[in-house]
Write a protein that holds these residues in place. Structure first.
Motif, PDB file in Angstrom:
ATOM      1  N   LYS A 234       0.838  -1.201   0.000  1.00 56.52           N
ATOM      2  CA  LYS A 234       0.000   0.000   0.000  1.00 56.52           C
ATOM      3  C   LYS A 234       0.878   1.259   0.000  1.00 56.52           C
ATOM      4  O   LYS A 234       0.611   2.213  -0.733  1.00 56.52           O
TER       5      LYS A 234
ATOM      6  N   ASN B   2      -8.491  11.370 -11.214  1.00 55.50           N
ATOM      7  CA  ASN B   2      -8.511   9.937 -10.896  1.00 55.50           C
ATOM      8  C   ASN B   2      -7.406   9.574  -9.909  1.00 55.50           C
ATOM      9  O   ASN B   2      -7.621   8.790  -8.977  1.00 55.50           O
TER      10      ASN B   2
ATOM     11  N   ARG C 161      -8.327  10.766  -6.410  1.00 54.63           N
ATOM     12  CA  ARG C 161      -9.327   9.893  -5.794  1.00 54.63           C
ATOM     13  C   ARG C 161      -8.668   8.596  -5.323  1.00 54.63           C
ATOM     14  O   ARG C 161      -8.976   8.104  -4.234  1.00 54.63           O
ATOM     15  N   TRP C 162      -7.753   8.080  -6.122  1.00 57.45           N
ATOM     16  CA  TRP C 162      -7.049   6.861  -5.745  1.00 57.45           C
ATOM     17  C   TRP C 162      -6.215   7.097  -4.478  1.00 57.45           C
ATOM     18  O   TRP C 162      -6.189   6.287  -3.562  1.00 57.45           O
TER      19      TRP C 162
ATOM     20  N   ASP D  67      -6.805   9.327  -2.162  1.00 57.55           N
ATOM     21  CA  ASP D  67      -7.762   9.432  -1.054  1.00 57.55           C
ATOM     22  C   ASP D  67      -8.209   8.041  -0.592  1.00 57.55           C
ATOM     23  O   ASP D  67      -8.304   7.779   0.612  1.00 57.55           O
ATOM     24  N   ASP D  68      -8.495   7.153  -1.547  1.00 65.57           N
ATOM     25  CA  ASP D  68      -8.916   5.800  -1.205  1.00 65.57           C
ATOM     26  C   ASP D  68      -7.809   5.046  -0.467  1.00 65.57           C
ATOM     27  O   ASP D  68      -8.077   4.320   0.504  1.00 65.57           O
ATOM     28  N   LEU D  69      -6.575   5.206  -0.924  1.00 65.29           N
ATOM     29  CA  LEU D  69      -5.450   4.545  -0.256  1.00 65.29           C
ATOM     30  C   LEU D  69      -5.264   5.061   1.169  1.00 65.29           C
ATOM     31  O   LEU D  69      -4.982   4.292   2.084  1.00 65.29           O
TER      32      LEU D  69
ATOM     33  N   ALA E 250      -7.601   6.308   3.064  1.00 65.35           N
ATOM     34  CA  ALA E 250      -8.761   5.934   3.873  1.00 65.35           C
ATOM     35  C   ALA E 250      -8.774   4.449   4.234  1.00 65.35           C
ATOM     36  O   ALA E 250      -9.395   4.056   5.215  1.00 65.35           O
ATOM     37  N   ALA E 251      -8.081   3.657   3.418  1.00 66.41           N
ATOM     38  CA  ALA E 251      -8.084   2.202   3.648  1.00 66.41           C
ATOM     39  C   ALA E 251      -7.256   1.855   4.868  1.00 66.41           C
ATOM     40  O   ALA E 251      -6.248   2.494   5.146  1.00 66.41           O
TER      41      ALA E 251
END
Length: 147
Positions: free
Chosen positions: A3, A135, A138-139, A141-143, A145-146
């Motif tokens: 990650k 994009n 957003r990726w 942000d997703d990383l 948040a995970a």
């Protein structure tokens, strides 16, 4: 890829995209100025107008070259995270010699046409890079948040 590795690669791609955007925006600014001087040149602006137009065109050309460099960096970074990018920015010569040597309506019109073509290409590249950047953000942000 962990990650953290993915996050690092995404951030490197974001940096390259932002640098490409800066260069593209600067090129757009210079091309808009060249276009304005070009219109005046077509309607009889004279040698000074031609020189001012070419100054803007030269600065636009340098910004486009910078953008090409950063787009190549962006392509590399996107390949690192397995995202292909097909974005080609080719802006031919601006017919500078012909415009200066034959300073007339036909040469001015030909140069103006090239400026318009370059402006369209830069605007298309700008839009594509903005889409890619969105994009990537957003990726990221997703990383983040995970768990």
């Amino acid at each position: 890829m962990t990650k953290q590795d993915t996050l690092r690669e995404v951030r490197e791609a974001i940096t390259a995209a932002n640098r490409a955007l800066d260069s593209l925006e600067n090129a757009e600014h210079e091309l808009k100025g060249a276009k304005k001087w070009g219109v005046l040149d077509i309607f009889g602006g004279g040698a000074v107008t031609t020189l001012l137009k070419h100054g803007r065109m030269d600065r636009a050309r340098r910004q486009i070259e910078d953008a090409k460099y950063y787009l190549q960096m962006l392509k590399k970074e996107l390949r690192d995270i397995d995202i292909p990018m097909n974005l080609n920015l080719e802006v031919g010569g601006f017919l500078s010699f012909a415009d200066l040597f034959f300073d007339g309506v036909v040469a001015d019109w030909m140069v103006q046409s090239r400026i318009n073509d370059a402006q369209r290409q830069v605007e298309m590249a700008h839009g594509k890079v903005l889409e890619i950047l969105g994009n990537l953000q957003r990726w990221e942000d997703d990383l983040l948040a995970a768990p």
